[in-house]
Design a protein around this motif. Structure first.
Motif, PDB file in Angstrom:
ATOM      1  N   ARG A  43      12.803  25.733 -32.108  1.00  0.00           N
ATOM      2  CA  ARG A  43      13.544  25.060 -31.035  1.00  0.00           C
ATOM      3  C   ARG A  43      15.014  25.468 -31.035  1.00  0.00           C
ATOM      4  O   ARG A  43      15.633  25.637 -29.985  1.00  0.00           O
ATOM      5  CB  ARG A  43      13.401  23.546 -31.168  1.00  0.00           C
ATOM      6  N   TRP A  61      10.313  25.606 -21.569  1.00  0.00           N
ATOM      7  CA  TRP A  61      10.355  24.807 -22.784  1.00  0.00           C
ATOM      8  C   TRP A  61       9.396  23.637 -22.666  1.00  0.00           C
ATOM      9  O   TRP A  61       9.165  23.107 -21.584  1.00  0.00           O
ATOM     10  CB  TRP A  61      11.746  24.228 -22.992  1.00  0.00           C
ATOM     11  N   ASP A  62       8.858  23.208 -23.799  1.00  0.00           N
ATOM     12  CA  ASP A  62       8.035  22.000 -23.813  1.00  0.00           C
ATOM     13  C   ASP A  62       8.957  20.781 -23.745  1.00  0.00           C
ATOM     14  O   ASP A  62      10.170  20.883 -23.942  1.00  0.00           O
ATOM     15  CB  ASP A  62       7.156  21.960 -25.069  1.00  0.00           C
ATOM     16  N   GLU A  63       8.383  19.628 -23.442  1.00  0.00           N
ATOM     17  CA  GLU A  63       9.181  18.410 -23.260  1.00  0.00           C
ATOM     18  C   GLU A  63       9.956  18.018 -24.517  1.00  0.00           C
ATOM     19  O   GLU A  63      11.083  17.528 -24.429  1.00  0.00           O
ATOM     20  CB  GLU A  63       8.293  17.259 -22.807  1.00  0.00           C
ATOM     21  N   THR A  65      11.279  19.968 -26.779  1.00  0.00           N
ATOM     22  CA  THR A  65      12.452  20.834 -26.901  1.00  0.00           C
ATOM     23  C   THR A  65      13.539  20.408 -25.923  1.00  0.00           C
ATOM     24  O   THR A  65      14.718  20.333 -26.274  1.00  0.00           O
ATOM     25  CB  THR A  65      12.068  22.309 -26.667  1.00  0.00           C
TER      26      THR A  65
END
Length: 121
Positions: A43, A61-63, A65
């Motif tokens: 991250r 990006w994932d949530e 991150t």
């Protein structure tokens, strides 16, 4: 991104720094801590890329991150400093925890100049 913001971000102390990861190994198995540390480094690489390249990443990006990044940014706002109570005209005051979480703690106003990166009196 303003140079001031980049400077603050580089100097922000992390909650889970190498020392704290070593301390966590005294509580949970080292293999779990290693996985968490690797995830954190990944991250951090995403954020470093965003700040150095100054453009949106190719891969979304994932949530988690995004939330981590916003929490780090919000922690640099004087409204969110521990043991600080701002009383100026632009200090954010949020009564509702629900609203604070929705805004990720970002509530500080923009100064008279209208430039979020401008030095404020």
């Amino acid at each position: 991104w303003s140079p001031r913001l980049l400077c603050f971000f580089r100097n922000t102390s992390e909650v889970m720094n190498p020392f704290n990861f070593r301390q966590a190994e005294k509580i949970v198995p080292q293999s779990y801590v290693s996985q968490a540390e690797a995830s954190r480094r990944t991250r951090e690489k995403y954020v470093k890329s965003l700040l150095t390249q100054r453009r949106m990443p190719q891969k979304p990006w994932d949530e988690a991150t995004i939330a981590l990044f916003l929490a780090e940014i919000a922690s640099m706002d004087s409204n969110n400093f521990p043991d600080n109570v701002g009383v100026g005209e632009r200090e954010g005051r949020v009564f509702s925890r629900l609203v604070r979480s929705r805004m990720y703690g970002l509530s500080h106003g923009i100064g008279r100049s209208g430039d979020v990166g401008a030095v404020q009196p």
